[in-house]
Design an enzyme around this catalytic site. Sequence first.
Site, PDB file in Angstrom:
ATOM      1  N   ARG A   1     -15.402   7.525 -29.588  1.00 20.31           N
ATOM      2  CA  ARG A   1     -14.575   8.423 -28.773  1.00 20.31           C
ATOM      3  C   ARG A   1     -13.110   8.031 -28.834  1.00 20.31           C
ATOM      4  NH1 ARG A   1     -12.549   8.310 -23.507  1.00 20.31           N
ATOM      5  NH2 ARG A   1     -12.107  10.397 -22.686  1.00 20.31           N
TER       6      ARG A   1
ATOM      7  N   SER B   1      -4.298  12.410 -16.841  1.00 19.10           N
ATOM      8  CA  SER B   1      -5.383  11.847 -17.644  1.00 19.10           C
ATOM      9  C   SER B   1      -6.062  12.906 -18.490  1.00 19.10           C
ATOM     10  CB  SER B   1      -6.420  11.207 -16.711  1.00 19.10           C
ATOM     11  OG  SER B   1      -7.577  10.805 -17.438  1.00 19.10           O
TER      12      SER B   1
ATOM     13  N   SER C   1      -8.243   4.506 -11.049  1.00 22.88           N
ATOM     14  CA  SER C   1      -8.148   4.940 -12.453  1.00 22.88           C
ATOM     15  C   SER C   1      -9.501   5.163 -13.105  1.00 22.88           C
ATOM     16  CB  SER C   1      -7.358   3.904 -13.253  1.00 22.88           C
ATOM     17  OG  SER C   1      -8.007   2.645 -13.211  1.00 22.88           O
TER      18      SER C   1
ATOM     19  N   ASP D   1       0.844  -1.189   0.000  1.00 20.13           N
ATOM     20  CA  ASP D   1       0.000   0.000   0.000  1.00 20.13           C
ATOM     21  C   ASP D   1       0.885   1.247   0.000  1.00 20.13           C
ATOM     22  OD1 ASP D   1      -1.759   2.077   0.533  1.00 20.13           O
ATOM     23  OD2 ASP D   1      -2.968   0.897   1.941  1.00 20.13           O
TER      24      ASP D   1
ATOM     25  N   TYR E   1     -12.241  11.933 -10.241  1.00 19.13           N
ATOM     26  CA  TYR E   1     -11.022  11.320 -10.775  1.00 19.13           C
ATOM     27  C   TYR E   1     -10.209  12.353 -11.557  1.00 19.13           C
ATOM     28  CZ  TYR E   1      -8.061   8.686 -13.996  1.00 19.13           C
ATOM     29  OH  TYR E   1      -6.999   8.239 -14.740  1.00 19.13           O
TER      30      TYR E   1
END
Length: 271
Positions: free
Chosen positions: A174, A110, A74, A50, A135
């Site tokens: 997309r 992202s 994600s 972790d 996110y």
Amino acid sequence: MTKVALSGAGGNMGRILRVELQKRGVDLRSAGGRTPLEPLREGEDVMHGDLRDAAVVDRLLRGVDVLIHLAGTSVERPLPEIIENNLVGLYQVYEGARRNKVRRVVFASSNHAFGMYSVDDRLTLDSPYRPDGFYGLSKVWGEAMARMYWDKHGVEGISLRIGTAMGKPPENFRQLSTWFGTDDLVDLVMRCIETPNVGYIDAWGVSNNTRAYYKDVVNERLGYRPRQNAEEFAADVLKQPNPLDPIAQRHQGGQFVTMDFTPVEQRTPRP
């Protein structure tokens, strides 16, 4: 030889890079999450744990020159999960980079940090953020953290604004704009490892797609010139119905936009 660590090696993009970087002779340490990784070869440098735990972070980063940081949530999830995995975890990683004198962190940002833009917009690297959810918002925070750790602590940073990297051809309309082919992915990451003296850089992590949402997918500072193009698969993709609802079809973030979306007619009226 440069020692490279790869976090999130058990994820979709991590699995690709774990294999391909070793093929290219990278001295790699791969880290999964809480589940141990099965070694791909005898003597492979693997670990798990972790990354909110500083001791785990130190095991990952000890003796490392460059970290490719893919770990974290994600997809769009409730804010408490995003905070733990994408904010707290990233803070621990950057503090570990300071302690262990890691030269550079390559941060997996992202396209969802910009997902509320219209599909008709074409973005540059200095376009303002428009995240499409928690996110995407965490990636805005992550890019700012990467910038701060370079400015304040001298840890070089590269924020890769990743599109759709899945190791296979685009599957829907997309993705003809966001697709990141495997050859281009590996080429860009290798340049992130090998390019000297980057300071801090943002880069679009996509291929040279005819329908790309971005004006500057070529990155001269990194010497990245993507060769793949999703348009090669367009004929097959366009035979299929677009799976996105009308709101998602109008925004670059696709289905992430319509999660917890307030329709215009339900919003507080303006005076």
